[in-house]
Design a protein around this motif. Structure first.
Motif, short mmCIF file in Angstrom:
data_model
loop_
_atom_site.label_atom_id
_atom_site.label_comp_id
_atom_site.label_asym_id
_atom_site.label_seq_id
_atom_site.Cartn_x
_atom_site.Cartn_y
_atom_site.Cartn_z
N ASN A 105 -3.58 12.92 -3.69
CA ASN A 105 -3.60 11.50 -4.07
C ASN A 105 -3.27 10.61 -2.87
O ASN A 105 -2.26 9.93 -2.82
CB ASN A 105 -2.61 11.26 -5.22
CG ASN A 105 -2.96 12.07 -6.44
OD1 ASN A 105 -4.11 12.12 -6.86
ND2 ASN A 105 -1.96 12.73 -7.02
N SER B 14 -5.78 3.39 -6.23
CA SER B 14 -5.06 4.56 -5.74
C SER B 14 -3.63 4.66 -6.26
O SER B 14 -2.86 5.49 -5.79
CB SER B 14 -5.03 4.55 -4.21
OG SER B 14 -6.33 4.69 -3.70
N SER C 113 -7.98 -4.46 -4.73
CA SER C 113 -8.69 -3.25 -4.28
C SER C 113 -10.09 -3.55 -3.76
O SER C 113 -10.57 -2.89 -2.83
CB SER C 113 -8.76 -2.22 -5.41
OG SER C 113 -9.33 -2.78 -6.57
N ASN D 195 1.20 5.36 -0.19
CA ASN D 195 0.47 6.62 -0.03
C ASN D 195 1.14 7.70 -0.87
O ASN D 195 2.36 7.89 -0.79
CB ASN D 195 0.45 7.03 1.44
CG ASN D 195 -0.50 8.19 1.69
OD1 ASN D 195 -1.62 8.18 1.20
ND2 ASN D 195 -0.06 9.16 2.45
N ASN E 249 -6.51 3.58 2.45
CA ASN E 249 -6.22 2.24 2.95
C ASN E 249 -4.90 2.20 3.72
O ASN E 249 -4.70 1.33 4.57
CB ASN E 249 -6.19 1.24 1.79
CG ASN E 249 -7.54 1.12 1.13
OD1 ASN E 249 -8.55 0.95 1.79
ND2 ASN E 249 -7.57 1.24 -0.19
N ASP F 28 -4.00 7.50 -0.32
CA ASP F 28 -4.65 6.19 -0.25
C ASP F 28 -5.14 6.00 1.18
O ASP F 28 -4.35 5.74 2.09
CB ASP F 28 -3.68 5.08 -0.65
CG ASP F 28 -4.38 3.73 -0.78
OD1 ASP F 28 -5.53 3.62 -0.30
OD2 ASP F 28 -3.78 2.80 -1.34
N ASN G 294 -3.42 -2.09 -4.42
CA ASN G 294 -4.68 -1.38 -4.52
C ASN G 294 -4.63 -0.50 -5.76
O ASN G 294 -4.17 0.63 -5.71
CB ASN G 294 -4.93 -0.53 -3.27
CG ASN G 294 -6.18 0.32 -3.40
OD1 ASN G 294 -7.14 -0.06 -4.05
ND2 ASN G 294 -6.17 1.48 -2.77
N ILE H 82 0.86 -1.18 0.00
CA ILE H 82 0.00 0.00 0.00
C ILE H 82 0.90 1.23 0.00
O ILE H 82 1.66 1.44 0.95
CB ILE H 82 -0.91 0.03 1.23
CG1 ILE H 82 -1.69 -1.29 1.35
CG2 ILE H 82 -1.87 1.22 1.16
CD1 ILE H 82 -2.35 -1.47 2.70
#
Length: 361
Positions: free
Chosen positions: A28, A106, A127, A23, A32, A30, A103, A21
């Motif tokens: 933008n 994102s 996702s 970020n 999650n 994420d 995911n 994951i």
């Protein structure tokens, strides 16, 4: 947060050794990343989580966010000083991975391309897993959403004091936003909507310098965030005296909302709840309810599926959804009454409890 990692893998439906994951930079983000780590503050731009199928998880963070990471997450924290260090740590964590879940919702194309350079693993999209598991809230998530709803409800109850002749939509929107923060919100859930008169017939109206006049609808739609978890509420007032048609519009929307909320419980199809509310409105104002009945709420104000006539959506205990029927007539204006509710086994628990009877100011 190891429990959430196990939950992710047990619901993935795919055989993956690890899930990555990443970020991005605002906007933008994420969400999650924050769900999996349990972190509620900081930005964590360019940071990563590697979750392993054995239940272990690692958060790769810059020095900028190290103190927050060590305080707020139970994942293993690995600190990098620069891009090269981040890549070395990532390669090491992925060295024994044969199938890697990502995911895709994102990830930018560049991020995906970079990941491909760091691993020879087969990459697959997981996702849908995040959408599924974030839909059912745990006790702490419900607590945070409830706090956000309490803040929004308090502000909604105060609004009539700030609705005055000559006030502009921008001024009311700004006042609402300020009140949310003053009452404990950590952020706004979305840009505050304030719409007067005919402008209230536009569900997603952006506030202007229009001044409030007598005998107009005043529609306010806003939400607080509490440690990243959102609330959503809409209330409609009449400034001055409501004429017969305005009262009929308002009473029809309120009836549709109350009956729809009364139908919500574990196991009910959201499609049917939408159908009930729409049928009540269409008896008197056919075709004037122009959006879905509601949506899931969580880390994002629109966080999952909709209660809509277009798709089946089986409601489950501990989901959080909005119920927001509306009637929109361009020559008069619009009425929307919205609450955030918690789905329980036998009923809906209303989390935004501000008054919603017709108020003439």
């Amino acid at each position: 947060m190891k429990g959430r990692i196990k939950k992710i893998f047990s619901n993935s439906g795919k055989e993956v050794d690890a899930i990555l994951i990443g970020n991005g930079q605002h906007p933008n983000v994420d969400l999650n990343f924050f769900y999996t780590s349990g972190i509620t503050s900081g930005a964590f731009e360019g940071c990563l989580i590697v979750a392993k199928s054995n239940g272990k998880g690692y958060l790769l963070t810059s020095e900028l966010e190290e103190l927050i990471a060590r305080k707020e997450t139970k994942l293993g924290v690995i600190v990098f000083k620069n891009k090269e260090e981040r890549e070395l740590h990532l390669k090491e964590l992925l060295s024994d991975v044969n199938t890697l879940g990502i995911n895709s919702n994102s990830l930018s194309y560049k991020q995906y391309s970079d990941i491909s350079k760091f691993t020879k693993a087969k990459i697959t999209d997981v996702s849908d897993t995040f959408s599924k598991i974030r839909s059912i809230k745990d006790k702490n998530e419900i607590k945070l959403i409830s706090k956000a709803c309490k803040i929004s409800s308090k502000v909604a109850s105060q609004l009539k004091s700030f609705i005055k002749l000559g006030t502009t939509e921008n001024q009311l929107s700004s006042k609402i936003s300020t009140l949310l923060l003053e009452n404990g919100a950590t952020n706004l859930a979305f840009p505050t909507i304030a719409a007067f008169g005919k402008n209230s017939s536009r569900p997603h109206h952006s506030p202007t310098d229009k001044k409030l006049q007598k005998n107009e609808f005043v529609l306010a739609d806003f939400g607080a965030e509490s440690n990243r978890y959102a609330s959503d509420i809409s209330r409609t007032f009449v400034f001055g005296k409501a004429h017969k048609k305005m009262k009929e519009i308002y009473e029809t929307v309120l009836d549709a909302q109350l009956q729809a909320i009364g139908m919500i419980r574990d196991g009910v199809n959201g499609k049917g709840v939408d159908k009930l509310a729409r049928s009540i409105i269409d008896k008197k104002f056919k075709g004037r309810f122009i959006h879905s009945l509601g949506h899931e709420v969580g880390l994002s104000v629109h966080d999952g599926k909709n209660l809509s006539s277009q798709a089946d959506f089986i409601l489950k205990e501990n989901m959080v959804v909005t119920v927001e029927p509306g009637i929109y007539i361009p020559s008069i204006g619009g009425v929307r009454i919205e609450d955030t509710v918690l789905v329980t086994r036998n009923k809906a628990k209303i989390l935004t409890n501000a008054p919603k009877e017709l108020i003439e100011i």
